[in-house]
Enzyme design. Structure first.
Site, mmCIF file in Angstrom:
data_model
loop_
_atom_site.group_PDB
_atom_site.id
_atom_site.type_symbol
_atom_site.label_atom_id
_atom_site.label_comp_id
_atom_site.label_asym_id
_atom_site.label_seq_id
_atom_site.Cartn_x
_atom_site.Cartn_y
_atom_site.Cartn_z
ATOM 1 N N GLU A 80 -5.673 -4.837 10.305
ATOM 2 C CA GLU A 80 -4.709 -3.766 10.534
ATOM 3 C C GLU A 80 -5.056 -3.018 11.821
ATOM 4 O O GLU A 80 -5.861 -2.076 11.797
ATOM 5 C CB GLU A 80 -4.724 -2.781 9.364
ATOM 6 C CG GLU A 80 -4.296 -3.377 8.047
ATOM 7 C CD GLU A 80 -3.664 -2.333 7.131
ATOM 8 O OE1 GLU A 80 -2.594 -2.616 6.589
ATOM 9 O OE2 GLU A 80 -4.227 -1.236 6.982
ATOM 10 N N ASN A 108 0.882 -1.185 0.000
ATOM 11 C CA ASN A 108 0.000 0.000 0.000
ATOM 12 C C ASN A 108 0.909 1.221 0.000
ATOM 13 O O ASN A 108 1.463 1.584 1.029
ATOM 14 C CB ASN A 108 -0.890 -0.046 1.249
ATOM 15 C CG ASN A 108 -1.724 1.213 1.381
ATOM 16 O OD1 ASN A 108 -1.816 2.015 0.451
ATOM 17 N ND2 ASN A 108 -2.339 1.383 2.553
ATOM 18 N N HIS A 124 -9.710 1.345 4.479
ATOM 19 C CA HIS A 124 -8.448 1.559 5.201
ATOM 20 C C HIS A 124 -8.673 2.571 6.325
ATOM 21 O O HIS A 124 -9.408 3.548 6.161
ATOM 22 C CB HIS A 124 -7.355 2.058 4.243
ATOM 23 C CG HIS A 124 -6.004 2.027 4.874
ATOM 24 N ND1 HIS A 124 -5.585 2.989 5.765
ATOM 25 C CD2 HIS A 124 -4.996 1.127 4.777
ATOM 26 C CE1 HIS A 124 -4.360 2.666 6.180
ATOM 27 N NE2 HIS A 124 -3.991 1.557 5.596
ATOM 28 N N LYS A 176 0.189 4.281 -0.373
ATOM 29 C CA LYS A 176 -0.408 5.488 0.232
ATOM 30 C C LYS A 176 -0.122 6.710 -0.650
ATOM 31 O O LYS A 176 -0.248 6.609 -1.864
ATOM 32 C CB LYS A 176 0.083 5.665 1.671
ATOM 33 C CG LYS A 176 -0.099 4.371 2.484
ATOM 34 C CD LYS A 176 0.091 4.554 3.947
ATOM 35 C CE LYS A 176 -0.116 3.213 4.673
ATOM 36 N NZ LYS A 176 -0.093 3.343 6.106
ATOM 37 N N SER A 205 3.118 -1.874 10.351
ATOM 38 C CA SER A 205 4.553 -1.923 10.643
ATOM 39 C C SER A 205 5.189 -3.258 10.294
ATOM 40 O O SER A 205 6.093 -3.716 10.992
ATOM 41 C CB SER A 205 4.824 -1.549 12.110
ATOM 42 O OG SER A 205 4.415 -0.215 12.356
ATOM 43 N N GLY A 226 2.243 2.354 10.833
ATOM 44 C CA GLY A 226 3.221 3.433 10.719
ATOM 45 C C GLY A 226 3.919 3.788 12.016
ATOM 46 O O GLY A 226 4.550 4.835 12.116
ATOM 47 N N GLU A 229 -6.949 4.921 7.434
ATOM 48 C CA GLU A 229 -6.612 6.324 7.126
ATOM 49 C C GLU A 229 -7.725 6.989 6.322
ATOM 50 O O GLU A 229 -7.951 8.196 6.448
ATOM 51 C CB GLU A 229 -5.256 6.375 6.393
ATOM 52 C CG GLU A 229 -4.109 6.084 7.361
ATOM 53 C CD GLU A 229 -2.829 5.576 6.722
ATOM 54 O OE1 GLU A 229 -2.730 5.552 5.484
ATOM 55 O OE2 GLU A 229 -1.926 5.177 7.482
#
Ligand code: PGA
Length: 247
Positions: free
Chosen positions: A165, A9, A93, A11, A209, A171, A95
């Protein structure tokens, strides 16, 4: 056994379309390992990366899509615009849930639109830091699975992929443990079963991560079939090492 799958991904990276094409080519140059590989470039680079990867074993995924078929939705991308470029799309996702206020109702509509258009959905679920601290991870993912699958027709979900996730692991450099991911995968498969699907056939990826250093934890975790990789997928060599860990 579900299929093994590792997806990068990207991003809002890399900085240019040319860099995205170069990264895609570097990923493809790593060759095949028996693990299915995908990359999810930013929307603006999707067409160029799809062109560069045509004929290779690397599949291209979108990072998001809109739930409507077409219309007055400034800045949005319809499933029909993606089908010639992408094998599938990430949906839900954290985010996107955070930055674009997507709730489970919207995610369910996006998932339904994706499968109706023939796109393979990678549905992301996972608990927040507060929910994790409260010991609610498995309850949260079970609730998300039930809500996010509510709009799609079951017959169209045969290629569903779930990415577990945990939001607190994304991250941060601090992944979950393999044990935690396995417990979540069990809860996800039970929720898929309650929703009338054969959860044993659905690949479950871990994301948050994942790096060349941490991947062993997940490659060896019960019930985890691959990874959704953010930061570490921007380095083709490290991403290649992550893919090989699942072979
Ligand atoms: P990360 O992101 O690997 O950079 O933690 C994973 C993701 O958000 O899909």
């Amino acid at each position: 056994m579900p299929e093994k799958l590792v997806v990068g991904n990207w991003k809002m990276n890399p900085p240019s379309v040319a860099d995205a094409v170069a990264l895609g080519r570097d990923v493809a140059a790593h060759g095949q390992t028996g693990v299915a590989v995908g990359v999810a470039p930013p929307a603006i680079a999707l067409a160029a990366v799809a062109d560069a990867l045509r004929g290779t074993a690397v599949a291209v995924y979108a990072q998001d899509l809109h739930w409507a078929e077409r219309g007055a939705f400034t800045a949005q991308i319809a499933a029909a615009m993606l089908v010639d470029l992408a094998a599938g799309s990430i949906v839900g996702h954290s985010e996107v849930r955070r930055d674009q206020c997507d709730d489970d109702a919207r995610v369910a509509k996006k998932l339904a639109r994706a499968v109706e258009a023939g796109l393979r959905p990678i549905l992301c679920v996972g608990e927040s830091a507060a929910q994790h601290a409260a010991g609610e991870a498995t309850a949260v993912v079970a609730r998300q699975i039930a809500a996010d699958l509510a709009e799609a027709r079951h017959a169209s979900l045969d290629r569903l992929v779930i990415a577990y996730e945990p939001v607190w692991a994304i991250g941060t450099g601090t992944p979950a443990t393999g044990e935690h991911a396995s417990a979540a995968a069990r809860a996800i498969r039970a929720a898929l079963k309650r929703a009338g699907l054969d959860g044993e056939r659905v690949p479950i990826l871990y994301g948050g991560s994942v790096s060349a250093r941490s991947v062993g934890e997940f490659a060896n975790a019960d019930g985890i079939d691959g990874a959704l990789v953010g930061g570490a997928s921007l380095d083709a060599d490290e991403f290649g090492a992550i893919v090989r860990a699942f072979a």
